[in-house]
Design an enzyme around this catalytic site. Structure first.
Site, PDB file in Angstrom:
ATOM      1  N   GLU A   1      36.918  51.088  29.369  1.00 30.33           N
ATOM      2  CA  GLU A   1      36.361  50.018  30.329  1.00 30.33           C
ATOM      3  C   GLU A   1      36.170  49.655  31.785  1.00 30.33           C
ATOM      4  O   GLU A   1      37.838  50.580  32.129  1.00 30.33           O
ATOM      5  CB  GLU A   1      36.615  48.408  29.693  1.00 30.33           C
ATOM      6  CG  GLU A   1      35.935  47.592  30.819  1.00 30.33           C
ATOM      7  CD  GLU A   1      36.597  46.585  30.591  1.00 30.33           C
ATOM      8  OE1 GLU A   1      36.640  45.908  31.642  1.00 30.33           O
ATOM      9  OE2 GLU A   1      37.423  46.508  30.076  1.00 30.33           O
TER      10      GLU A   1
ATOM     11  N   ARG B   1      40.992  53.007  37.837  1.00 26.35           N
ATOM     12  CA  ARG B   1      40.117  53.706  36.812  1.00 26.35           C
ATOM     13  C   ARG B   1      38.960  54.469  37.158  1.00 26.35           C
ATOM     14  O   ARG B   1      38.748  55.756  36.395  1.00 26.35           O
ATOM     15  CB  ARG B   1      39.005  52.077  35.774  1.00 26.35           C
ATOM     16  CG  ARG B   1      40.368  51.535  35.482  1.00 26.35           C
ATOM     17  CD  ARG B   1      40.086  50.773  33.999  1.00 26.35           C
ATOM     18  NE  ARG B   1      41.363  50.512  33.503  1.00 26.35           N
ATOM     19  CZ  ARG B   1      41.544  49.495  31.960  1.00 26.35           C
ATOM     20  NH1 ARG B   1      40.393  49.540  30.836  1.00 26.35           N
ATOM     21  NH2 ARG B   1      42.507  49.205  31.957  1.00 26.35           N
TER      22      ARG B   1
ATOM     23  N   ARG C   1      47.317  41.419  38.617  1.00 25.18           N
ATOM     24  CA  ARG C   1      47.624  40.721  36.769  1.00 25.18           C
ATOM     25  C   ARG C   1      48.794  40.880  36.559  1.00 25.18           C
ATOM     26  O   ARG C   1      49.215  41.637  36.692  1.00 25.18           O
ATOM     27  CB  ARG C   1      46.762  41.636  36.350  1.00 25.18           C
ATOM     28  CG  ARG C   1      45.162  41.137  36.462  1.00 25.18           C
ATOM     29  CD  ARG C   1      44.337  41.498  35.480  1.00 25.18           C
ATOM     30  NE  ARG C   1      42.929  41.581  36.390  1.00 25.18           N
ATOM     31  CZ  ARG C   1      41.680  41.870  35.967  1.00 25.18           C
ATOM     32  NH1 ARG C   1      41.383  42.767  34.665  1.00 25.18           N
ATOM     33  NH2 ARG C   1      40.151  41.784  36.522  1.00 25.18           N
TER      34      ARG C   1
ATOM     35  N   SER D   1      32.987  45.251  33.855  1.00 25.15           N
ATOM     36  CA  SER D   1      32.648  44.271  33.229  1.00 25.15           C
ATOM     37  C   SER D   1      31.610  43.470  33.946  1.00 25.15           C
ATOM     38  O   SER D   1      32.013  42.646  34.766  1.00 25.15           O
ATOM     39  CB  SER D   1      33.968  43.463  32.277  1.00 25.15           C
ATOM     40  OG  SER D   1      33.347  42.230  31.449  1.00 25.15           O
TER      41      SER D   1
ATOM     42  N   ARG E   1      46.400  50.969  33.609  1.00 23.71           N
ATOM     43  CA  ARG E   1      46.726  48.908  32.859  1.00 23.71           C
ATOM     44  C   ARG E   1      48.338  49.166  34.188  1.00 23.71           C
ATOM     45  O   ARG E   1      49.059  48.624  33.582  1.00 23.71           O
ATOM     46  CB  ARG E   1      47.520  49.087  31.657  1.00 23.71           C
ATOM     47  CG  ARG E   1      46.995  47.447  30.902  1.00 23.71           C
ATOM     48  CD  ARG E   1      47.119  47.217  29.819  1.00 23.71           C
ATOM     49  NE  ARG E   1      46.616  48.016  29.085  1.00 23.71           N
ATOM     50  CZ  ARG E   1      44.866  47.163  28.029  1.00 23.71           C
ATOM     51  NH1 ARG E   1      45.083  46.136  29.165  1.00 23.71           N
ATOM     52  NH2 ARG E   1      44.744  47.965  27.818  1.00 23.71           N
TER      53      ARG E   1
END
Length: 425
Positions: free
Chosen positions: A349, A392, A262, A352, A277
């Site tokens: 988070e 994560r 990403r 999801s 991130r």
């Protein structure tokens, strides 16, 4: 992609949904374009009918020996042919404008989704476990990892730039152990089929899941026009593109452990330290393909699979249902799972899980044939979720299992994957 016919028949509901999703799109502009197209098609059909009649008239004139009449009608046919060609070009233009419009429209939330503007309006549905207690001030993962010499951000930056990490030794093994642990749970206990999919996809595959064109800036593109996957959702969901699946084979459940890539566009200044991130990270992805009647039940099941990973790791987490203004582009309902990070003293988070209805299926032309019915195939319903983000999860393990001496205790369930190692230090 939404059904144009549904928008035509439910314009007010569409506008309400777009308002709830913080979108400025409204039905009026689309329906005006749709009416222009339908009116144009009627005119085009009239021209084609005139050309067909004129062609027959030419035959009759020639048969009767009336050459002058035949020439006159042939000239009229030539004019009609030119007008039809122009009309077909305009039809293609109108089709393209409608397709571009629909491609940018987000999905319609289910009625049960809480209405809200942003993440502050999300609703917590449950908490699992308890926060760990420490007799010292807990550190963040990057402080622990760097002190151990097992997380190297400086060398990663020399190699690839910012937002990359080099993991070494036991920390690299911990990352691999977590990914394998997740896949084992999903395949052995929840019946997902493990897949090793392409990490590069064509543009139409990324369009099919809704990543393109809206989120092009968030992706990495190669020089030959392919795209690096931001999640294995793209590869797994497209396994059913342009196919008709027998209903008896549904639900299809796929899982994959892959790198994800990403660009993190728009995240300047956010989570710049550590691994939260990254441009490249591993994730265990879950994808289900089912029917509209079972999609919500499948959504709960998928979310449960992701929660099971965190429960087995002994991590404290909460599950929230996202409000209309915070959901992803293709989603009709989303659960976010947020894990507790002691170093940040916050939930973040880690998963999801979304149900997309037939939104992606329409973009992929993915359908199924209902059992015992002779009617036309229907669009499948698709779901996707993180089961979970490996990086994560590693952060959560490091921070929740840290010790005062800077070491990290390996959770019991991971020790078989770590050759019995009990402590990283």
């Amino acid at each position: 992609m939404l059904d144009l016919k549904w928008i035509r028949e439910n314009a007010q509901r569409f506008d309400e949904a777009m308002g709830q999703r913080n979108s400025t799109v409204r039905a009026e502009a689309l329906l005006r374009l749709d009416e222009e197209r339908r009116s144009h098609l009627k005119s085009l059909q009239d021209l084609q009918s005139q050309r067909n009649d004129a062609s027959k008239e030419i035959g009759r004139a020639k048969a009767s020996g009336d050459a002058a009449k035949a020439d006159e009608v042939m000239a009229r046919v030539a004019d009609l042919k030119s007008r039809i060609q122009d009309g077909e070009a305009r039809e293609r233009d109108l089709d393209a404008r409608i397709a571009i419009f629909l491609a940018a429209v987000p999905n319609i939330p289910f009625d049960e989704v809480p209405v809200g503007a942003d993440e502050t309006d999300n609703v917590e549905v449950r908490r699992v476990g308890t926060k760990p207690s420490f007799d010292f001030k807990p550190k963040e993962h990057f402080e622990i990892g760097e002190a151990l010499g097992l997380m190297d951000f400086d060398r990663a930056a020399k190699i690839a730039g910012s937002r990359f990490t080099v993991l070494r030794g036991a920390m690299a093994r911990l990352e691999r152990a977590l990914g394998q642990f997740m896949i084992d749970i999903h395949t052995r206990e929840f019946g997902y089929e493990e897949v090793s999919p392409p990490l590069l996809v064509r543009e139409d595959a990324a369009f099919g899941t809704g990543n393109l064109p809206k989120f092009a800036e968030d992706l990495f593109q190669t020089t030959d026009g392919r795209w690096l996957i931001p999640t294995a959702e793209i590869s797994l969901t497209n396994l059913v593109r342009e196919e008709i699946t027998e209903e008896a084979k549904l639900p299809l459940r796929f899982t994959a452990l892959t790198p994800s890539f990403r660009s993190e566009a728009g995240s300047a200044g956010r989570d710049t330290r550590g691994m939260l991130r990254q441009h490249q990270f591993y994730k265990a992805e879950l994808v289900s393909v089912t029917t509209a009647e079972t999609a919500l039940e499948e959504h709960e099941r998928m979310t449960r699979a992701a929660e099971t990973v965190l429960e087995r790791l002994g991590l404290h987490f909460r599950t929230v249902v996202l409000c209309t203004g915070d959901m992803g582009f293709a989603s009709r309902k989303t659960y976010d799972i947020e894990v507790w990070l002691p170093g940040q003293d916050a939930f973040r988070e880690i998963s999801s899980c979304s149900v997309c209805g037939d939104f992606q299926a329409r973009r992929m032309n993915a359908r199924y044939r209902p059992a015992g019915e002779k009617q036309a195939p229907r669009f499948v319903n698709t779901l996707n979720g993180s089961g979970t983000a490996v990086g994560r999860a590693l952060i959560a393990v490091v921070e929740n299992y840290q010790n005062a001496d800077g070491s990290v205790t390996v959770p019991d369930v991971l020790r078989p994957y770590m050759n019995g190692l009990e402590r990283i230090g």
